[in-house]
Write a protein that holds these residues in place. Structure first.
Motif, PDB file in Angstrom:
ATOM      1  N   ALA A 179      -6.945   2.366 -14.653  1.00  0.00           N
ATOM      2  CA  ALA A 179      -6.859   3.420 -13.505  1.00  0.00           C
ATOM      3  C   ALA A 179      -7.014   2.750 -12.414  1.00  0.00           C
ATOM      4  O   ALA A 179      -6.448   3.112 -11.310  1.00  0.00           O
ATOM      5  CB  ALA A 179      -8.111   4.603 -13.776  1.00  0.00           C
ATOM      6  N   ALA A 180      -7.723   1.627 -11.895  1.00  0.00           N
ATOM      7  CA  ALA A 180      -7.951   1.071 -10.779  1.00  0.00           C
ATOM      8  C   ALA A 180      -6.549   0.348 -10.167  1.00  0.00           C
ATOM      9  O   ALA A 180      -6.226   0.550  -9.073  1.00  0.00           O
ATOM     10  CB  ALA A 180      -9.083   0.013 -10.850  1.00  0.00           C
ATOM     11  N   ASN A 181      -5.833  -0.168 -11.393  1.00  0.00           N
ATOM     12  CA  ASN A 181      -4.752  -0.923 -11.141  1.00  0.00           C
ATOM     13  C   ASN A 181      -3.532   0.068 -10.677  1.00  0.00           C
ATOM     14  O   ASN A 181      -2.715   0.035  -9.796  1.00  0.00           O
ATOM     15  CB  ASN A 181      -4.121  -1.660 -12.328  1.00  0.00           C
ATOM     16  N   ALA A 182      -3.611   1.143 -11.375  1.00  0.00           N
ATOM     17  CA  ALA A 182      -2.792   2.199 -10.998  1.00  0.00           C
ATOM     18  C   ALA A 182      -2.860   2.700  -9.639  1.00  0.00           C
ATOM     19  O   ALA A 182      -1.817   3.164  -8.910  1.00  0.00           O
ATOM     20  CB  ALA A 182      -2.759   3.182 -12.049  1.00  0.00           C
ATOM     21  N   LEU A 183      -4.216   2.875  -9.254  1.00  0.00           N
ATOM     22  CA  LEU A 183      -4.417   3.432  -8.041  1.00  0.00           C
ATOM     23  C   LEU A 183      -4.139   2.623  -6.908  1.00  0.00           C
ATOM     24  O   LEU A 183      -3.355   2.940  -6.088  1.00  0.00           O
ATOM     25  CB  LEU A 183      -6.021   3.832  -7.961  1.00  0.00           C
ATOM     26  N   LEU A 184      -4.075   1.465  -7.136  1.00  0.00           N
ATOM     27  CA  LEU A 184      -3.529   0.206  -6.239  1.00  0.00           C
ATOM     28  C   LEU A 184      -2.137   0.348  -5.956  1.00  0.00           C
ATOM     29  O   LEU A 184      -1.856   0.293  -4.874  1.00  0.00           O
ATOM     30  CB  LEU A 184      -4.074  -1.291  -6.949  1.00  0.00           C
ATOM     31  N   LYS A 185      -1.213   0.442  -6.950  1.00  0.00           N
ATOM     32  CA  LYS A 185      -0.040   0.862  -6.910  1.00  0.00           C
ATOM     33  C   LYS A 185       0.292   1.766  -5.990  1.00  0.00           C
ATOM     34  O   LYS A 185       1.253   1.923  -5.020  1.00  0.00           O
ATOM     35  CB  LYS A 185       0.570   0.883  -8.198  1.00  0.00           C
ATOM     36  N   LEU A 186      -0.321   3.077  -5.911  1.00  0.00           N
ATOM     37  CA  LEU A 186      -0.021   4.101  -5.048  1.00  0.00           C
ATOM     38  C   LEU A 186      -0.371   3.701  -3.570  1.00  0.00           C
ATOM     39  O   LEU A 186       0.118   4.319  -2.755  1.00  0.00           O
ATOM     40  CB  LEU A 186      -0.994   5.313  -5.669  1.00  0.00           C
ATOM     41  N   LEU A 187      -1.733   3.035  -3.756  1.00  0.00           N
ATOM     42  CA  LEU A 187      -2.119   2.738  -2.426  1.00  0.00           C
ATOM     43  C   LEU A 187      -0.947   1.637  -1.520  1.00  0.00           C
ATOM     44  O   LEU A 187      -1.051   1.260  -0.434  1.00  0.00           O
ATOM     45  CB  LEU A 187      -3.576   1.914  -2.317  1.00  0.00           C
ATOM     46  N   GLU A 188      -0.562   0.653  -2.425  1.00  0.00           N
ATOM     47  CA  GLU A 188       0.582  -0.256  -1.837  1.00  0.00           C
ATOM     48  C   GLU A 188       1.735   0.438  -1.635  1.00  0.00           C
ATOM     49  O   GLU A 188       2.383  -0.078  -0.415  1.00  0.00           O
ATOM     50  CB  GLU A 188       0.677  -1.214  -2.938  1.00  0.00           C
ATOM     51  N   GLU A 189       2.225   1.394  -2.213  1.00  0.00           N
ATOM     52  CA  GLU A 189       3.446   2.293  -1.992  1.00  0.00           C
ATOM     53  C   GLU A 189       3.202   3.559  -1.702  1.00  0.00           C
ATOM     54  O   GLU A 189       3.297   4.332  -2.589  1.00  0.00           O
ATOM     55  CB  GLU A 189       4.500   1.970  -3.069  1.00  0.00           C
ATOM     56  N   PRO A 190       2.288   3.997  -0.754  1.00  0.00           N
ATOM     57  CA  PRO A 190       2.109   5.253  -0.711  1.00  0.00           C
ATOM     58  C   PRO A 190       3.043   6.504  -0.585  1.00  0.00           C
ATOM     59  O   PRO A 190       3.934   6.186   0.198  1.00  0.00           O
ATOM     60  CB  PRO A 190       0.980   5.403   0.530  1.00  0.00           C
ATOM     61  N   PRO A 191       3.084   7.547  -1.194  1.00  0.00           N
ATOM     62  CA  PRO A 191       4.023   8.771  -1.098  1.00  0.00           C
ATOM     63  C   PRO A 191       3.856   8.922   0.434  1.00  0.00           C
ATOM     64  O   PRO A 191       2.991   8.837   1.152  1.00  0.00           O
ATOM     65  CB  PRO A 191       3.609   9.818  -1.987  1.00  0.00           C
ATOM     66  N   ALA A 192       5.132   9.640   1.019  1.00  0.00           N
ATOM     67  CA  ALA A 192       5.007  10.121   2.285  1.00  0.00           C
ATOM     68  C   ALA A 192       3.962  11.256   2.591  1.00  0.00           C
ATOM     69  O   ALA A 192       3.959  11.889   1.701  1.00  0.00           O
ATOM     70  CB  ALA A 192       6.584  10.739   2.460  1.00  0.00           C
TER      71      ALA A 192
END
Length: 375
Positions: free
Chosen positions: A161-174
């Motif tokens: 879950a931490a790695n999945a959240l990191l991906k969202l923070l690295e490429e955040p939705p608009a």
């Protein structure tokens, strides 16, 4: 038990949920920092809200989310509203009402869900929950407008879950703002921390703590405000627990018991230990263990700093002065604090008799007092 019947993992039992808490006490600097970033057009997509448990981090996150979703974006037109001067949103605002019911379509709350059998809460936040959040943003993008995610708390994320959240923070939705709550941010992935701007909340002083406790439905005698602030460590959540379980009276009883050191009054010690035993006494047992940890930590700190703290119970100052006359004694009490804390956790994990475990801790304290008195 159906998943819908499970307790909310981010609610203190008997207290209002942070989304129901209207005012935030003692953290004006953090609110001002966020509001300044918003009004200056420097709104970061990720905010890491840190600090000890129970000081108001989740309350701040819900205030920010309510503010962001209820405040229309500045389109730069001549009729645009003036910059907001506070984050207060009326309780009857449509967004506020929907958030109260967990029905706001632009808000995603990431927290521990049900286990696989839906019989209890999961021990952590799993990767499937983060994937649901990612899908939520993809589906809600069609509606346009600002969206917010509250992660409460990031400490509960498992590795996936931490790695999945990191991906969202690295490429955040608009147009998405992540509000990441963390009790121990040093344990998070460094890359998660680096992708967020931090809002650090500190322990509440006694007076703001008392006002926050009153808002949560608790109460404290004005004469006990200072003592409660000392024992609760500036945490509203801990203050709520202490007042509900009569923690101030229990701590005062401990201090009176320890005035008999190094010849511990064993009958009184046994009576105290037995109050934490038996079915239905789990909370009482946890409270006594917590207060013993606090006593030893305060004792060791007083000896190390050569400065007595404000009293959390009558007679505490005189007792500390007698038990830690030297820095060597302070180190002895600090070592005991670590030993007893570890022993209590192990004993609880293997279901040792609570009364025996508490009595053993009290006897170890008596033994240490005797050994240090001879040096």
């Amino acid at each position: 038990m159906a998943a819908a019947d499970l307790p909310e993992p981010d609610r203190i039992e008997g207290a209002p949920h942070p989304r129901e808490t209207r005012r935030l006490f003692g953290h004006d600097a953090a609110e001002s920092a966020f509001l300044n970033a918003f009004t200056s057009g420097r709104l970061h997509h990720g905010w890491l809200i840190t600090g000890p448990k129970g000081v108001g981090k989740a309350t701040l996150a819900w205030r920010i989310a309510r503010f962001l979703l209820a405040t229309p974006p500045d389109d730069g037109g001549m009729f645009a509203a003036p910059p907001p001067e506070s984050m207060d949103i009326p309780a009857d605002a449509p967004v506020a009402r929907r958030m109260l019911q967990l029905a706001e379509p632009r808000l995603f709350l990431l927290r521990r869900g049900a286990n696989d059998k839906e019989t209890a809460l999961s021990a952590d936040i799993r990767v499937d929950e983060v994937r649901k959040m990612k899908s939520f943003f993809a589906l809600s993008a069609a509606d346009g407008g600002r969206r917010v995610a509250i992660i409460d708390a990031a400490d509960d994320l498992n590795t996936g879950a931490a790695n999945a959240l990191l991906k969202l923070l690295e490429e955040p939705p608009a147009d998405v703002t992540f509000l990441v709550i963390a009790h121990q941010p040093h344990r998070l992935l460094p890359t998660i921390r680096s992708r967020c701007r931090e809002l650090r909340l500190t322990a509440l002083p006694p007076e703001p703590l008392a006002r926050a406790l009153e808002q949560a439905g608790g109460a404290v005698d004005p004469d006990d405000v200072q003592a409660l602030g000392e024992l609760a460590g500036g945490s509203v959540g801990e203050a709520f627990r202490l007042t509900n379980l009569d923690g101030l009276k229990t701590y005062a009883g401990l201090i009176q018991l320890f005035t008999t050191l190094p010849r511990l009054d064993r009958p009184r010690a046994l009576t105290l230990a037995e109050t934490g035993a038996g079915k239905g006494s789990e909370e009482r047992f946890d409270l006594i263990i917590t207060l013993l940890d606090l006593f030893l930590a305060r004792l060791a700190r007083a000896g190390t700093l050569r400065q007595l703290p404000p009293e959390a119970a009558r007679g505490e100052g005189d007792l500390f002065a007698r038990l830690v006359p030297t820095e060597q004694a302070a180190r002895g009490w600090a070592d005991l604090a670590q030993t007893l804390s570890l022993r209590a956790r192990r004993g609880k994990a293997v279901n040792l008799d609570p009364a025996a475990l508490l009595m053993d801790s009290l006897l170890k304290i008596d033994e240490t007092a005797g050994q240090l008195a001879q040096k």
